[in-house]
Design an enzyme around this catalytic site. Structure first.
Site, mmCIF file in Angstrom:
data_model
loop_
_atom_site.group_PDB
_atom_site.id
_atom_site.type_symbol
_atom_site.label_atom_id
_atom_site.label_comp_id
_atom_site.label_asym_id
_atom_site.label_seq_id
_atom_site.Cartn_x
_atom_site.Cartn_y
_atom_site.Cartn_z
ATOM 1 N NE ARG A 188 32.023 -40.420 6.693
ATOM 2 C CZ ARG A 188 31.311 -41.538 6.832
ATOM 3 N NH1 ARG A 188 31.198 -42.114 7.999
ATOM 4 N NH2 ARG A 188 30.737 -42.089 5.782
ATOM 5 N NE ARG A 241 27.646 -41.425 1.263
ATOM 6 C CZ ARG A 241 27.329 -42.672 0.924
ATOM 7 N NH1 ARG A 241 26.639 -42.908 -0.177
ATOM 8 N NH2 ARG A 241 27.713 -43.674 1.666
ATOM 9 C CE LYS A 258 34.189 -47.040 6.127
ATOM 10 N NZ LYS A 258 33.964 -46.493 4.783
ATOM 11 N NE ARG A 296 25.872 -48.852 0.033
ATOM 12 C CZ ARG A 296 26.840 -48.402 0.832
ATOM 13 N NH1 ARG A 296 27.658 -49.237 1.421
ATOM 14 N NH2 ARG A 296 27.006 -47.118 1.016
ATOM 15 N NE ARG A 345 23.504 -45.899 2.602
ATOM 16 C CZ ARG A 345 24.643 -45.942 3.277
ATOM 17 N NH1 ARG A 345 25.085 -47.075 3.775
ATOM 18 N NH2 ARG A 345 25.335 -44.848 3.463
HETATM 19 P P1 AMP Z 1 28.092 -44.265 6.240
HETATM 20 O O1 AMP Z 1 27.001 -45.260 6.413
HETATM 21 O O2 AMP Z 1 29.276 -44.520 7.106
HETATM 22 O O3 AMP Z 1 28.474 -44.063 4.789
HETATM 23 O O4 AMP Z 1 27.508 -42.862 6.768
HETATM 24 C C1 AMP Z 1 26.341 -42.293 6.181
HETATM 25 C C2 AMP Z 1 26.331 -40.792 6.432
HETATM 26 O O5 AMP Z 1 26.282 -40.528 7.842
HETATM 27 C C3 AMP Z 1 27.524 -40.020 5.915
HETATM 28 O O6 AMP Z 1 27.419 -39.707 4.545
HETATM 29 C C4 AMP Z 1 27.465 -38.769 6.809
HETATM 30 O O7 AMP Z 1 26.438 -37.900 6.375
HETATM 31 C C5 AMP Z 1 27.030 -39.350 8.153
HETATM 32 N N1 AMP Z 1 28.179 -39.750 8.995
HETATM 33 C C6 AMP Z 1 28.499 -41.009 9.409
HETATM 34 N N2 AMP Z 1 29.601 -41.016 10.176
HETATM 35 C C7 AMP Z 1 30.013 -39.726 10.247
HETATM 36 C C8 AMP Z 1 31.100 -39.068 10.865
HETATM 37 N N3 AMP Z 1 32.016 -39.754 11.579
HETATM 38 N N4 AMP Z 1 31.202 -37.733 10.726
HETATM 39 C C9 AMP Z 1 30.294 -37.024 10.027
HETATM 40 N N5 AMP Z 1 29.246 -37.577 9.399
HETATM 41 C C10 AMP Z 1 29.101 -38.920 9.502
#
Ligand code: AMP
Length: 220
Positions: free
Chosen positions: A88, A144, A13, A127, A133
């Site tokens: 989400r 996740r 994404k 990754r 990360r």
């Molecule tokens: P991502 O980089 O999109 O995988 O987001 C990393 C982390 O940020 C996720 O595992 C969540 O802990 C938090 N996060 C990001 N976007 C959201 C969202 N829309 N709702 C809740 N937590 C989020």
């Protein structure tokens, strides 16, 4: 163009959103990046969400909704945006629908990047090695993905019902995935251009085109 990308972690994404953003000149709104920036800057939100991200859990809906409300109210989103990582949960999706309705806008298209679970895990573990990360360790990755299936996957049906969902096979090289997205977007913008323009506007565009042709002819 107001674009939303859905798909499990590791489906690409972020990569595709960055390409769309560069190609179409609309901002990439990535909630994961926004939260990581808040953590790095040590803001009040950053301090609160740091342990949540480290566990792979979801940040409370209220925090995410106000973050997005503020982000989408900025001028740079006037021509559109690419949303990546939000919504989400169903509560976030409903809040987004309401927010867009309030400002007289709507999503143009929702891309669902489809990828088998084993490939997601493989990509995330790679990754983790490359980017380091903290939330890409095997246990956190599992958490996740579990939350993705439970909380986020139901949104696919929510958006399918709007007729705006376009499925994309993401288990392919990055340029091929992007080419498919681009093809869908180019079709959409042709359709929207025709639908949104009145007869007078179409005539104005045609005469502007004639002026260009005449000028080019004169210039030889
Ligand atoms: P991502 O980089 O999109 O995988 O987001 C990393 C982390 O940020 C996720 O595992 C969540 O802990 C938090 N996060 C990001 N976007 C959201 C969202 N829309 N709702 C809740 N937590 C989020």
């Amino acid at each position: 163009m107001n674009i939303l990308l859905l798909g499990p972690q590791g489906s690409g994404k972020g990569t595709q959103a960055k390409r769309i953003s560069a190609e179409y000149g609309i901002p990439h709104v990535a909630t994961g990046d926004m939260l990581r920036e808040a953590i790095a800057a040590g803001t009040e939100l950053g301090r609160r969400v740091k342990p949540i991200l480290a566990r792979g859990d979801l940040v409370p809906d209220e925090d995410m909704i106000s973050l997005i409300r503020e982000r989408l109210s900025r001028d740079d989103t006037a021509e559109g945006f690419v949303l990546d990582g939000f919504p989400r949960t169903m509560a976030q999706a409903e809040a987004l629908d309401a927010m867009l309705r309030e400002i007289g806008r709507e999503l143009t298209v929702v891309f669902e990047l489809q990828l088998p679970e084993e490939v997601c895990i493989e990509r995330l573990v790679r990754r983790a090695r490359l980017e380091g990360r903290v939330d890409d360790t095997p246990e956190v990755v599992r958490r996740r993905l579990e939350l993705y299936h439970r909380e986020t996957e139901p949104l696919i049906e929510h958006y399918r019902a709007t007729g705006k969902l376009v499925g994309i096979h993401a288990d392919r090289p990055i340029p091929e995935v992007f080419a498919e997205i681009q093809e869908a977007l180019d079709h959409l913008s042709e359709d929207t251009m025709i639908i949104r323009k009145s007869a007078a506007e179409i005539e104005a565009m045609a005469s502007a085109g004639r002026v260009v042709v005449e000028t080019l002819t004169l210039l030889g």
